[in-house]
Design a protein around this motif. Sequence first.
Motif, PDB file in Angstrom:
ATOM      1  N   PRO A 285       0.759  -1.176  -0.001  1.00 34.33           N
ATOM      2  CA  PRO A 285      -0.009  -0.346   0.011  1.00 34.33           C
ATOM      3  C   PRO A 285       0.878   1.186  -0.024  1.00 34.33           C
ATOM      4  O   PRO A 285       2.100   1.323   0.552  1.00 34.33           O
ATOM      5  CB  PRO A 285      -0.827  -0.093   1.289  1.00 34.33           C
ATOM      6  CG  PRO A 285      -0.018  -1.127   2.189  1.00 34.33           C
ATOM      7  CD  PRO A 285       0.595  -1.897   1.270  1.00 34.33           C
ATOM      8  N   ALA A 286       0.349   2.250  -0.528  1.00 30.79           N
ATOM      9  CA  ALA A 286       0.878   3.615  -0.309  1.00 30.79           C
ATOM     10  C   ALA A 286       1.076   4.267   1.009  1.00 30.79           C
ATOM     11  O   ALA A 286       0.069   3.872   1.867  1.00 30.79           O
ATOM     12  CB  ALA A 286       0.218   4.664  -1.294  1.00 30.79           C
ATOM     13  N   ASP A 287       2.150   5.014   1.493  1.00 33.78           N
ATOM     14  CA  ASP A 287       2.080   5.652   2.639  1.00 33.78           C
ATOM     15  C   ASP A 287       1.279   7.012   2.288  1.00 33.78           C
ATOM     16  O   ASP A 287       0.902   7.277   1.270  1.00 33.78           O
ATOM     17  CB  ASP A 287       3.574   6.005   2.617  1.00 33.78           C
ATOM     18  CG  ASP A 287       4.236   6.869   1.667  1.00 33.78           C
ATOM     19  OD1 ASP A 287       3.848   6.578   0.221  1.00 33.78           O
ATOM     20  OD2 ASP A 287       5.112   7.400   1.731  1.00 33.78           O
ATOM     21  N   SER A 288       0.906   7.675   3.665  1.00 32.35           N
ATOM     22  CA  SER A 288       0.040   8.698   3.499  1.00 32.35           C
ATOM     23  C   SER A 288       0.812   9.950   3.008  1.00 32.35           C
ATOM     24  O   SER A 288       2.011  10.265   3.205  1.00 32.35           O
ATOM     25  CB  SER A 288      -0.557   8.858   4.860  1.00 32.35           C
ATOM     26  OG  SER A 288      -1.028  10.112   5.025  1.00 32.35           O
ATOM     27  N   SER A 289       0.067  10.588   2.092  1.00 33.60           N
ATOM     28  CA  SER A 289       0.655  11.817   1.921  1.00 33.60           C
ATOM     29  C   SER A 289      -0.143  13.187   2.444  1.00 33.60           C
ATOM     30  O   SER A 289       0.398  14.433   2.212  1.00 33.60           O
ATOM     31  CB  SER A 289       0.209  11.979   0.273  1.00 33.60           C
ATOM     32  OG  SER A 289      -1.111  12.622  -0.142  1.00 33.60           O
ATOM     33  N   GLY A 290      -0.795  12.991   3.390  1.00 38.27           N
ATOM     34  CA  GLY A 290      -1.493  13.936   4.246  1.00 38.27           C
ATOM     35  C   GLY A 290      -2.868  14.467   3.499  1.00 38.27           C
ATOM     36  O   GLY A 290      -3.614  14.787   4.182  1.00 38.27           O
ATOM     37  N   GLU A 291      -3.140  13.982   2.411  1.00 36.41           N
ATOM     38  CA  GLU A 291      -4.214  14.346   1.699  1.00 36.41           C
ATOM     39  C   GLU A 291      -4.467  13.220   0.649  1.00 36.41           C
ATOM     40  O   GLU A 291      -4.248  13.365  -0.703  1.00 36.41           O
ATOM     41  CB  GLU A 291      -4.443  15.626   1.014  1.00 36.41           C
ATOM     42  CG  GLU A 291      -5.878  16.219   1.048  1.00 36.41           C
ATOM     43  CD  GLU A 291      -5.894  17.605   0.244  1.00 36.41           C
ATOM     44  OE1 GLU A 291      -4.967  18.298  -0.022  1.00 36.41           O
ATOM     45  OE2 GLU A 291      -7.073  17.785  -0.063  1.00 36.41           O
ATOM     46  N   ASP A 292      -5.165  12.365   1.249  1.00 36.76           N
ATOM     47  CA  ASP A 292      -5.331  10.961   0.267  1.00 36.76           C
ATOM     48  C   ASP A 292      -6.938  10.675   0.025  1.00 36.76           C
ATOM     49  O   ASP A 292      -7.789  11.205   0.400  1.00 36.76           O
ATOM     50  CB  ASP A 292      -4.881   9.842   1.184  1.00 36.76           C
ATOM     51  CG  ASP A 292      -3.393  10.262   1.240  1.00 36.76           C
ATOM     52  OD1 ASP A 292      -2.475  10.182   0.295  1.00 36.76           O
ATOM     53  OD2 ASP A 292      -2.887  10.365   2.249  1.00 36.76           O
ATOM     54  N   ARG A 293      -7.135   9.964  -0.899  1.00 39.90           N
ATOM     55  CA  ARG A 293      -8.386   9.289  -1.275  1.00 39.90           C
ATOM     56  C   ARG A 293      -8.307   7.885  -1.163  1.00 39.90           C
ATOM     57  O   ARG A 293      -7.450   7.246  -1.561  1.00 39.90           O
ATOM     58  CB  ARG A 293      -8.821   9.795  -2.575  1.00 39.90           C
ATOM     59  CG  ARG A 293      -9.272  11.439  -2.526  1.00 39.90           C
ATOM     60  CD  ARG A 293     -10.245  11.641  -1.842  1.00 39.90           C
ATOM     61  NE  ARG A 293     -10.629  13.048  -1.793  1.00 39.90           N
ATOM     62  CZ  ARG A 293     -10.151  13.672  -0.760  1.00 39.90           C
ATOM     63  NH1 ARG A 293      -9.342  13.532  -0.081  1.00 39.90           N
ATOM     64  NH2 ARG A 293     -10.470  15.147  -0.794  1.00 39.90           N
TER      65      ARG A 293
END
Length: 253
Positions: free
Chosen positions: A184-192
């Motif tokens: 999974p992707a790490d969080s970018s701070g503004e995710d969907r």
Amino acid sequence: MADTETLAGVRAELDALDDGMHALLMRRADAVARLAASAAKPSGTVLRPGREAAILRRLLRRHEGSLPRAALVRIWREIFAASVAQQGGFSVAVPPDPALARLAAEHFGTGTALRPQPSLAAALSAVAGGGAAAALLPWPRDGEAEEEAWWTRFDAQQLQVIARLPFLHPGEPPLEAAVVALNPADSSGEDRVLFRLEAPEESRAALAARHPGARVLIARREAGRTRALLEAETAPPGATVLGRYALPERGAA
Ligand SMILES: O=C(O)C(=O)C[C@]1(C(=O)O)C=C[C@@H](O)C=C1
């Protein structure tokens, strides 16, 4: 160029700026090498799409002057590609669509290995089987052909959607793509979150009303039920989550 400036003077300034940028790029690569050698970086793929998106958003926020925002993003995409290559490399499975291959090269950098595949299913199998670190697939859209509807057959136990491309585009891009990987992707701070729902037959409007804040990307009514794909900040209980990724920037060029 001001009247008092000479061509040679401005070129000398550009040479000095190039030397400064080169020195910083070499220092940046040294920092990446230290990060790669440390045990601090979590295991799994070296690619951190959330971190990359957070860096790009930070730079775009402070950006001013005559360099186009798209050029800024392209330069940093090449920097990230070099950085990932430094940490062990990366390859991307691409279906037989030149436009998607172009999007893959733009996002992952011109030096990243693209592995052409005969079909969307083959691109997904390449990731599942370890033949490629990621795959690029067309972003699901209304009216797509049945064989294009990879999201209906997506094995969410094994695979993850980790990015929605392009990251930066003024307005609605003509072509969008999903990047799929094992981790999974790490969080970018503004995710969907992208999620799939199977419900008794329901209209698109009814689905949207039942999931306020979500974007209904596709709602297919088939034999007494609705199969839908939605994007939102969080997924409702019971939904099949296909992945989580940085919200793309759709601002000015
Ligand atoms: O922060 C990391 O984990 C890195 O590997 C560094 C870095 C970068 O160059 O900034 C490189 C690749 C990742 O996809 C994200 C960021």
